[in-house]
Design a protein around this motif. Structure first.
Motif, PDB file in Angstrom:
ATOM      1  N   LYS A   1     101.948   2.650  40.016  1.00 33.24           N
ATOM      2  CA  LYS A   1     100.726   2.755  40.812  1.00 33.24           C
ATOM      3  C   LYS A   1      99.620   3.469  40.024  1.00 33.24           C
ATOM      4  CE  LYS A   1     101.067   3.826  45.177  1.00 33.24           C
ATOM      5  NZ  LYS A   1     101.256   4.593  46.437  1.00 33.24           N
ATOM      6  N   GLU A   2      99.998   4.497  39.249  1.00 36.84           N
ATOM      7  CA  GLU A   2      98.995   5.249  38.481  1.00 36.84           C
ATOM      8  C   GLU A   2      98.263   4.340  37.495  1.00 36.84           C
ATOM      9  OE1 GLU A   2     102.117   6.063  38.848  1.00 36.84           O
ATOM     10  OE2 GLU A   2     102.063   7.906  40.053  1.00 36.84           O
ATOM     11  N   ALA A   3      98.999   3.414  36.887  1.00 34.85           N
ATOM     12  CA  ALA A   3      98.372   2.484  35.938  1.00 34.85           C
ATOM     13  C   ALA A   3      97.453   1.512  36.656  1.00 34.85           C
ATOM     14  CB  ALA A   3      99.438   1.720  35.162  1.00 34.85           C
ATOM     15  N   GLN A   4      97.836   1.091  37.850  1.00 35.13           N
ATOM     16  CA  GLN A   4      96.983   0.194  38.639  1.00 35.13           C
ATOM     17  C   GLN A   4      95.679   0.898  39.012  1.00 35.13           C
ATOM     18  OE1 GLN A   4      98.974  -1.913  41.863  1.00 35.13           O
ATOM     19  NE2 GLN A   4     100.956  -1.666  40.868  1.00 35.13           N
ATOM     20  N   ILE A   5      95.784   2.161  39.381  1.00 36.51           N
ATOM     21  CA  ILE A   5      94.583   2.942  39.719  1.00 36.51           C
ATOM     22  C   ILE A   5      93.692   3.090  38.494  1.00 36.51           C
ATOM     23  CG2 ILE A   5      93.766   5.247  40.387  1.00 36.51           C
ATOM     24  CD1 ILE A   5      96.200   5.404  42.265  1.00 36.51           C
ATOM     25  N   GLN A   6      94.316   3.371  37.332  1.00 42.06           N
ATOM     26  CA  GLN A   6      93.545   3.495  36.093  1.00 42.06           C
ATOM     27  C   GLN A   6      92.800   2.202  35.781  1.00 42.06           C
ATOM     28  OE1 GLN A   6      93.104   6.168  34.336  1.00 42.06           O
ATOM     29  NE2 GLN A   6      92.112   5.342  32.511  1.00 42.06           N
TER      30      GLN A   6
ATOM     31  N   ILE B   1      94.841  -2.892  30.279  1.00 47.31           N
ATOM     32  CA  ILE B   1      95.525  -1.673  30.729  1.00 47.31           C
ATOM     33  C   ILE B   1      96.848  -2.014  31.404  1.00 47.31           C
ATOM     34  CG2 ILE B   1      95.403   0.236  32.391  1.00 47.31           C
ATOM     35  CD1 ILE B   1      92.413   0.418  31.794  1.00 47.31           C
ATOM     36  N   LEU B   2      96.834  -3.033  32.251  1.00 43.95           N
ATOM     37  CA  LEU B   2      98.042  -3.409  32.985  1.00 43.95           C
ATOM     38  C   LEU B   2      99.108  -3.985  32.052  1.00 43.95           C
ATOM     39  CD1 LEU B   2      96.386  -4.959  36.156  1.00 43.95           C
ATOM     40  CD2 LEU B   2      97.532  -2.748  35.969  1.00 43.95           C
ATOM     41  N   ILE B   3      98.679  -4.773  31.076  1.00 39.92           N
ATOM     42  CA  ILE B   3      99.639  -5.328  30.112  1.00 39.92           C
ATOM     43  C   ILE B   3     100.276  -4.204  29.305  1.00 39.92           C
ATOM     44  CG2 ILE B   3      99.840  -6.700  28.010  1.00 39.92           C
ATOM     45  CD1 ILE B   3      97.773  -8.618  29.182  1.00 39.92           C
ATOM     46  N   GLU B   4      99.464  -3.232  28.909  1.00 31.25           N
ATOM     47  CA  GLU B   4      99.992  -2.100  28.147  1.00 31.25           C
ATOM     48  C   GLU B   4     100.954  -1.280  29.009  1.00 31.25           C
ATOM     49  OE1 GLU B   4      98.367   1.620  25.414  1.00 31.25           O
ATOM     50  OE2 GLU B   4      96.954   0.236  26.366  1.00 31.25           O
ATOM     51  N   ALA B   5     100.616  -1.120  30.298  1.00 31.24           N
ATOM     52  CA  ALA B   5     101.462  -0.346  31.208  1.00 31.24           C
ATOM     53  C   ALA B   5     102.797  -1.033  31.471  1.00 31.24           C
ATOM     54  CB  ALA B   5     100.739  -0.126  32.537  1.00 31.24           C
ATOM     55  N   SER B   6     102.838  -2.340  31.313  1.00 27.79           N
ATOM     56  CA  SER B   6     104.073  -3.081  31.570  1.00 27.79           C
ATOM     57  C   SER B   6     105.073  -2.940  30.427  1.00 27.79           C
ATOM     58  CB  SER B   6     103.762  -4.566  31.795  1.00 27.79           C
ATOM     59  OG  SER B   6     103.282  -5.173  30.605  1.00 27.79           O
ATOM     60  N   LYS B   7     104.626  -2.411  29.288  1.00 24.53           N
ATOM     61  CA  LYS B   7     105.534  -2.230  28.152  1.00 24.53           C
ATOM     62  C   LYS B   7     106.455  -1.049  28.412  1.00 24.53           C
ATOM     63  CE  LYS B   7     102.084  -3.997  24.904  1.00 24.53           C
ATOM     64  NZ  LYS B   7     101.215  -3.677  23.757  1.00 24.53           N
ATOM     65  N   ASP B   8     107.675  -1.134  27.936  1.00 23.27           N
ATOM     66  CA  ASP B   8     108.676  -0.088  28.165  1.00 23.27           C
ATOM     67  C   ASP B   8     108.224   1.241  27.570  1.00 23.27           C
ATOM     68  OD1 ASP B   8     110.266  -1.881  29.412  1.00 23.27           O
ATOM     69  OD2 ASP B   8     111.497  -2.336  27.649  1.00 23.27           O
ATOM     70  N   GLY B   9     108.343   2.283  28.387  1.00 22.64           N
ATOM     71  CA  GLY B   9     108.090   3.635  27.899  1.00 22.64           C
ATOM     72  C   GLY B   9     106.640   4.049  27.851  1.00 22.64           C
TER      73      GLY B   9
ATOM     74  N   LYS C   1      95.389   7.856  26.319  1.00 20.65           N
ATOM     75  CA  LYS C   1      95.199   8.266  24.928  1.00 20.65           C
ATOM     76  C   LYS C   1      94.849   7.062  24.061  1.00 20.65           C
ATOM     77  CE  LYS C   1      97.553  10.630  21.128  1.00 20.65           C
ATOM     78  NZ  LYS C   1      98.813  11.295  20.699  1.00 20.65           N
ATOM     79  N   ASN C   2      95.599   5.981  24.251  1.00 20.55           N
ATOM     80  CA  ASN C   2      95.341   4.766  23.470  1.00 20.55           C
ATOM     81  C   ASN C   2      93.961   4.195  23.762  1.00 20.55           C
ATOM     82  OD1 ASN C   2      97.883   5.004  22.394  1.00 20.55           O
ATOM     83  ND2 ASN C   2      98.818   3.503  23.765  1.00 20.55           N
ATOM     84  N   ARG C   3      93.592   4.208  25.058  1.00 23.23           N
ATOM     85  CA  ARG C   3      92.270   3.700  25.429  1.00 23.23           C
ATOM     86  C   ARG C   3      91.179   4.560  24.798  1.00 23.23           C
ATOM     87  NH1 ARG C   3      91.836  -1.211  26.882  1.00 23.23           N
ATOM     88  NH2 ARG C   3      89.897  -0.725  27.946  1.00 23.23           N
ATOM     89  N   GLY C   4      91.399   5.882  24.740  1.00 16.94           N
ATOM     90  CA  GLY C   4      90.417   6.773  24.126  1.00 16.94           C
ATOM     91  C   GLY C   4      90.242   6.484  22.651  1.00 16.94           C
ATOM     92  N   LEU C   5      91.377   6.242  21.954  1.00 24.71           N
ATOM     93  CA  LEU C   5      91.305   5.908  20.529  1.00 24.71           C
ATOM     94  C   LEU C   5      90.567   4.595  20.312  1.00 24.71           C
ATOM     95  CD1 LEU C   5      94.927   6.866  19.391  1.00 24.71           C
ATOM     96  CD2 LEU C   5      92.798   8.057  18.803  1.00 24.71           C
ATOM     97  N   GLN C   6      90.875   3.620  21.166  1.00 24.13           N
ATOM     98  CA  GLN C   6      90.210   2.317  21.050  1.00 24.13           C
ATOM     99  C   GLN C   6      88.708   2.450  21.283  1.00 24.13           C
ATOM    100  OE1 GLN C   6      92.134  -0.394  23.716  1.00 24.13           O
ATOM    101  NE2 GLN C   6      94.068  -0.360  22.593  1.00 24.13           N
TER     102      GLN C   6
END
Length: 308
Positions: A196-201, A214-222, A230-235
């Motif tokens: 849910k936190e990733a969906q809100i993000q 964001i959702l595709i990245e959140a679906s990856k394991d771990g 953090k990754n979005r900030g770097l991008q």
């Protein structure tokens, strides 16, 4: 199996009918202090229908199969479902317990124990909504739709919804924000297990492509929401650096290709001024050389004019 369960329920459940035999004084005392629940019924499952307007729309198939296996082993459901009687169709509409109803049909139960209630539209929706929210596996988008219906149809304020659900007002606002997700993002959520936190993000992004990323990245394991941020900030920083470099390059290119057609100079005391006007546009990078050549040519012309 259905008949066996119905007989067991009729024999063992006090809510179905009062005891007809009192074995001793203790059973007489218990009977005297209790009354049968007249709204309880054993109902033919064919006369029971789901409510098409209930907030919950999706049911996890694996979870249903697990529940069906338990019902099969117990030869019936433990808790009655809650229904209302629809007189003009002589049938019963489910208020709560559709999951148990679906699983019971899967194993072939013929009858179900039910609590029959008389409710209006407002109470029915509230009962369904709260019953569904008490389950941890409700889809966040369905939760958002249910809260939206409370706000728009039943005139609930967000603060009232928060108190009703024992949640913070900020939580209600965040869940409602999920409705900003575009259809590509919703499709990913429907087909993938996304926190849910990733969906809100993702819902905080207005660009559908960014929501999807964001959702595709959140679906990856771990991948936790902290890692995603953090990754979005770097991008974003890389993107910004790229934009800044492009701007600097553009500024440099502009200066190199800038053109001019006239030049004027005057000393600090402004006693005079010197102006050079070209009849065609000149390249800015050659400005100094062109002006020097023009001045030298002008001085040479003046010297020629002085000669006899």
């Amino acid at each position: 199996m259905g008949k066996t369960f119905a007989k067991k329920a009729e024999r063992s459940s006090l809510f179905l009918s009062p005891p007809t035999h009192r074995a001793d004084e203790r059973s007489m005392d218990v009977s005297a202090r209790t009354q049968p629940l007249r709204s309880a019924r054993i109902i033919d499952i064919k006369k029971i229908n789901p409510d098409p307007n209930q907030p919950r729309k999706t049911f996890d198939q694996e979870s249903l199969e697990s529940l069906a296996e338990s019902i099969s082993e117990l030869d019936g459901i433990i808790d009655p479902i809650t229904v209302e009687h629809i007189e003009h169709n002589d049938c019963y509409r489910i208020i709560s317990g559709e999951r148990r109803y679906r699983a019971s049909k899967m194993v072939g139960l013929m009858e179900l124990p039910c609590i029959v209630k008389e409710v209006n539209d407002d109470n029915r929706f509230l009962m369904q909504f709260i019953a569904n929210l008490q389950r941890e596996d409700i889809q966040p988008l369905e939760e958002a739709a249910g809260i939206r219906q409370l706000v728009e149809t039943y005139a609930y304020r967000q603060l009232r919804v928060a108190k009703l659900l024992n949640k913070s007002k900020s939580y209600i606002s965040q869940v409602l924000g999920l409705e900003r997700l575009e259809e590509p993002a919703r499709e990913i959520i429907r087909n993938t297990s996304i926190p849910k936190e990733a969906q809100i993000q993702a819902s905080r992004e207005t660009d559908p492509a960014k929501q999807r990323d964001i959702l595709i990245e959140a679906s990856k394991d771990g991948h936790t929401i902290r890692q995603i941020r953090k990754n979005r900030g770097l991008q974003n920083r890389k993107c910004q650096k790229g934009k800044n470099a492009a701007v600097r390059k553009e500024d440099s290119s502009t200066k190199e290709t800038e053109i001019f057609i006239d030049w004027t100079w005057e000393p600090p005391d402004k006693a005079f001024s010197v102006s050079i006007k070209f009849f065609s546009a000149q390249n800015h990078s050659n400005r100094m050389d062109l002006c020097k050549k023009a001045l030298n040519a002008a001085i040479a012309g003046m010297d020629q004019q002085k000669a006899p």
